[in-house]
Design a protein around this motif. Structure first.
Motif, PDB file in Angstrom:
ATOM      1  N   ASN A   7       0.823  -1.214   0.000  1.00 31.20           N
ATOM      2  CA  ASN A   7       0.000   0.000   0.000  1.00 31.20           C
ATOM      3  C   ASN A   7       0.855   1.260   0.000  1.00 31.20           C
ATOM      4  N   GLN A   8       2.175   1.111  -0.159  1.00 32.69           N
ATOM      5  CA  GLN A   8       3.091   2.254  -0.191  1.00 32.69           C
ATOM      6  C   GLN A   8       3.376   2.727  -1.612  1.00 32.69           C
ATOM      7  N   GLY A   9       3.272   1.834  -2.575  1.00 27.33           N
ATOM      8  CA  GLY A   9       3.587   2.186  -3.947  1.00 27.33           C
ATOM      9  C   GLY A   9       5.090   2.192  -4.204  1.00 27.33           C
ATOM     10  N   LEU A  10       5.476   2.576  -5.424  1.00 28.32           N
ATOM     11  CA  LEU A  10       6.882   2.628  -5.826  1.00 28.32           C
ATOM     12  C   LEU A  10       7.121   3.867  -6.684  1.00 28.32           C
ATOM     13  N   THR A  11       8.362   4.317  -6.688  1.00 30.48           N
ATOM     14  CA  THR A  11       8.809   5.385  -7.582  1.00 30.48           C
ATOM     15  C   THR A  11      10.039   4.884  -8.327  1.00 30.48           C
ATOM     16  N   ILE A  12      10.028   4.977  -9.648  1.00 27.16           N
ATOM     17  CA  ILE A  12      11.124   4.465 -10.469  1.00 27.16           C
ATOM     18  C   ILE A  12      11.719   5.614 -11.272  1.00 27.16           C
ATOM     19  N   HIS A  69      17.722   2.881  -8.445  1.00 22.47           N
ATOM     20  CA  HIS A  69      16.813   3.730  -9.210  1.00 22.47           C
ATOM     21  C   HIS A  69      15.356   3.563  -8.773  1.00 22.47           C
ATOM     22  N   VAL A  70      15.133   2.899  -7.642  1.00 23.47           N
ATOM     23  CA  VAL A  70      13.767   2.632  -7.177  1.00 23.47           C
ATOM     24  C   VAL A  70      13.620   3.120  -5.731  1.00 23.47           C
ATOM     25  N   LEU A  71      12.565   3.878  -5.469  1.00 19.74           N
ATOM     26  CA  LEU A  71      12.211   4.276  -4.105  1.00 19.74           C
ATOM     27  C   LEU A  71      11.039   3.406  -3.638  1.00 19.74           C
ATOM     28  N   PRO A  72      11.108   2.866  -2.415  1.00 24.95           N
ATOM     29  CA  PRO A  72      10.053   1.970  -1.938  1.00 24.95           C
ATOM     30  C   PRO A  72       8.797   2.707  -1.475  1.00 24.95           C
ATOM     31  N   LYS A  73       8.459   3.778  -2.170  1.00 24.18           N
ATOM     32  CA  LYS A  73       7.283   4.575  -1.822  1.00 24.18           C
ATOM     33  C   LYS A  73       6.894   5.424  -3.024  1.00 24.18           C
ATOM     34  N   TYR A  74       5.619   5.751  -3.126  1.00 24.09           N
ATOM     35  CA  TYR A  74       5.142   6.586  -4.221  1.00 24.09           C
ATOM     36  C   TYR A  74       5.404   8.062  -3.905  1.00 24.09           C
ATOM     37  N   TYR A  75       6.057   8.762  -4.853  1.00 21.58           N
ATOM     38  CA  TYR A  75       6.315  10.203  -4.718  1.00 21.58           C
ATOM     39  C   TYR A  75       5.867  10.893  -6.003  1.00 21.58           C
ATOM     40  N   ASN A  76       4.996  11.911  -5.885  1.00 18.68           N
ATOM     41  CA  ASN A  76       4.783  12.780  -7.029  1.00 18.68           C
ATOM     42  C   ASN A  76       5.814  13.903  -6.980  1.00 18.68           C
ATOM     43  N   LEU A  77       5.883  14.700  -8.028  1.00 14.32           N
ATOM     44  CA  LEU A  77       6.933  15.717  -8.100  1.00 14.32           C
ATOM     45  C   LEU A  77       6.837  16.724  -6.959  1.00 14.32           C
ATOM     46  N   ALA A  78       5.625  17.082  -6.584  1.00 18.64           N
ATOM     47  CA  ALA A  78       5.456  18.082  -5.519  1.00 18.64           C
ATOM     48  C   ALA A  78       5.961  17.569  -4.174  1.00 18.64           C
ATOM     49  N   SER A  79       5.891  16.267  -3.942  1.00 14.06           N
ATOM     50  CA  SER A  79       6.288  15.722  -2.636  1.00 14.06           C
ATOM     51  C   SER A  79       7.795  15.768  -2.417  1.00 14.06           C
ATOM     52  N   PHE A  80       8.584  15.939  -3.478  1.00 13.80           N
ATOM     53  CA  PHE A  80      10.039  16.016  -3.308  1.00 13.80           C
ATOM     54  C   PHE A  80      10.464  17.337  -2.653  1.00 13.80           C
ATOM     55  N   GLU A  81       9.565  18.299  -2.575  1.00 12.90           N
ATOM     56  CA  GLU A  81       9.902  19.573  -1.937  1.00 12.90           C
ATOM     57  C   GLU A  81      10.083  19.420  -0.429  1.00 12.90           C
ATOM     58  N   SER A  82       9.466  18.409   0.164  1.00  4.11           N
ATOM     59  CA  SER A  82       9.488  18.285   1.619  1.00  4.11           C
ATOM     60  C   SER A  82      10.145  17.004   2.117  1.00  4.11           C
ATOM     61  N   PRO A 102      19.295  12.208   3.078  1.00  4.35           N
ATOM     62  CA  PRO A 102      19.106  11.440   1.843  1.00  4.35           C
ATOM     63  C   PRO A 102      17.899  10.525   1.943  1.00  4.35           C
ATOM     64  N   VAL A 103      17.274  10.287   0.790  1.00  6.15           N
ATOM     65  CA  VAL A 103      16.103   9.422   0.718  1.00  6.15           C
ATOM     66  C   VAL A 103      16.567   7.992   0.436  1.00  6.15           C
ATOM     67  N   ARG A 104      16.084   7.074   1.230  1.00  5.51           N
ATOM     68  CA  ARG A 104      16.483   5.670   1.099  1.00  5.51           C
ATOM     69  C   ARG A 104      15.931   5.076  -0.190  1.00  5.51           C
ATOM     70  N   THR A 105      16.772   4.330  -0.889  1.00  4.19           N
ATOM     71  CA  THR A 105      16.348   3.641  -2.103  1.00  4.19           C
ATOM     72  C   THR A 105      16.145   2.159  -1.816  1.00  4.19           C
ATOM     73  N   GLN A 106      15.693   1.439  -2.843  1.00  6.91           N
ATOM     74  CA  GLN A 106      15.452   0.011  -2.691  1.00  6.91           C
ATOM     75  C   GLN A 106      16.759  -0.748  -2.485  1.00  6.91           C
ATOM     76  N   ALA A 107      17.894  -0.144  -2.832  1.00  3.83           N
ATOM     77  CA  ALA A 107      19.195  -0.800  -2.655  1.00  3.83           C
ATOM     78  C   ALA A 107      19.782  -0.570  -1.275  1.00  3.83           C
ATOM     79  N   GLY A 108      19.134   0.227  -0.439  1.00  2.00           N
ATOM     80  CA  GLY A 108      19.678   0.554   0.878  1.00  2.00           C
ATOM     81  C   GLY A 108      19.983  -0.675   1.710  1.00  2.00           C
ATOM     82  N   GLY A 109      21.187  -0.700   2.259  1.00  2.23           N
ATOM     83  CA  GLY A 109      21.611  -1.807   3.105  1.00  2.23           C
ATOM     84  C   GLY A 109      22.378  -2.892   2.382  1.00  2.23           C
TER      85      GLY A 109
END
Length: 269
Positions: free
Chosen positions: A90-95, A126-139, A143-150
Motif C-alpha cells: 500500500n506504499q507504492g513505488l517510484t522508479i 533507481h527505485v524508491l520503496p514509496k510513491y512520490y509525485n513531483l510536488a512531494s520532493f519539496e518536503s 538522503p532518501v532511502r532507495t530500494q538498494a539501501g543496506g
C-alpha cells in the motif's frame, strides 16, 4: 372517449374510457419499455471492474526509449520482484528510468566491470520503496532511502532539491540530473525518465587510500624502508695498527735480551 395516465405500482399505464356505452368499459394498456425511474437504472447498472495489476514493462515499452533498462531488469530478474511488491503493497513505488542514451553515454566497461550483485544494487538504486509525485520532493528529508539501501553495508541514498515549477534536481554524490516530467504519475506507481544513469557513490565514489588495493594486488610497502639482507660469513679482520706496533716492540725486546745474553756468555768464556 377520454384518456387518463395513471401510475400503478411504479408502472406507467394508459387508461382509455369510452363514454356513452351502456356500461362503461375501460382498459389499460401497459407500456412496456416506457418510463423507467432513475432509481431502477441505478439498481441495474453494473459495478465498474476493479483495476488490473500494474505492468511496469508495458509502461516502459510505451515510453519507447527504455530498451536497455527493460533488458537489464529482466536479465537480473528484478522486474517480477518489483511488480509483485507494487501490487501487494500500500506504499507504492517510484522508479527513475534512465533512457537508452543515458546508458550509451556511460564510460565503456562501466556495467561489465560490475559483479551481478553490484548490477542488482545499481538497478535497485533507481527505485524508491514509496510513491512520490513531483510536488512531494519539496518536503523530503535527504538522503532518501532507495530500494538498494543496506546492500553490501552501503547507504545508497539520493538527495533531492526542488527548483520550483515541478522541476527537481536529484544527486547521487557522483552525478546530478533533473526530473522534469513523468512517464506515469498515478498511485501506486510513479515513473520519471532521467537522462543520466544514477551512479551511487557506494559503488563509484572515491575510495579511501587505506581501502584501495595496490595495482599489483599486493600490500604497498614503504618506499623509505630498505629491505634487510641476510648477513654473510664474517671476513677475517685485519690486524689493527696498535696491535702491529705492540707486536714489533715485543720482537725488539726479545732480540735485545738474546743479544745481551750472548755477549755475557762470550765474556765469561
Amino acid at each position: 372517449m377520454a384518456e387518463s395516465l395513471t401510475i400503478l405500482e411504479g408502472k406507467c399505464a394508459r387508461s382509455t374510457v369510452i363514454a356513452n356505452w351502456p356500461c362503461f368499459y375501460s382498459y389499460s394498456v401497459a407500456l412496456c419499455g416506457g418510463i423507467v425511474s432513475r432509481e431502477a437504472q441505478a439498481q441495474t447498472a453494473p459495478a465498474p471492474a476493479p483495476p488490473g495489476p500494474v505492468n511496469i514493462t508495458a509502461i516502459l515499452e510505451k515510453g519507447g526509449q527504455f530498451t536497455t533498462l527493460i533488458r537489464l531488469l529482466n536479465t537480473n530478474q528484478i522486474i517480477n520482484q518489483l511488480e509483485t511488491q507494487l501490487n501487494s503493497s500500500n506504499q507504492g513505488l517510484t522508479i527513475f528510468a534512465p533512457t537508452d542514451n543515458a546508458f550509451t553515454n556511460l564510460k565503456p566497461g562501466t556495467l561489465n566491470n560490475l559483479s551481478t550483485q553490484q548490477q542488482v544494487a545499481l538497478l535497485l538504486y533507481h527505485v524508491l520503496p514509496k510513491y512520490y509525485n513531483l510536488a512531494s520532493f519539496e518536503s523530503v528529508s535527504n538522503p532518501v532511502r532507495t530500494q538498494a539501501g543496506g546492500m553490501d553495508g552501503g547507504e545508497y541514498g539520493l538527495n533531492f532539491t526542488s527548483l520550483g515549477n515541478n522541476q527537481v534536481n536529484v544527486s547521487t554524490g557522483v552525478v546530478e540530473t533533473q526530473l522534469n516530467n513523468a512517464l506515469r504519475q498515478e498511485f501506486p506507481l510513479a515513473v520519471y525518465p532521467v537522462d543520466r544513469v544514477l551512479l551511487p557513490s557506494d559503488l563509484f565514489g572515491a575510495k579511501s587510500p587505506k581501502s584501495a588495493p595496490s595495482p599489483s594486488g599486493s600490500p604497498v610497502s614503504d618506499t623509505n624502508t630498505t629491505p634487510a639482507t641476510k648477513p654473510g660469513p664474517k671476513a677475517p679482520s685485519a690486524p689493527s695498527k696498535d696491535s702491529s706496533s705492540a707486536y714489533g716492540k715485543s720482537s725488539v725486546g726479545v732480540a735485545l735480551v738474546v743479544g745481551v745474553a750472548l755477549m755475557c756468555s762470550s765474556f765469561l768464556s
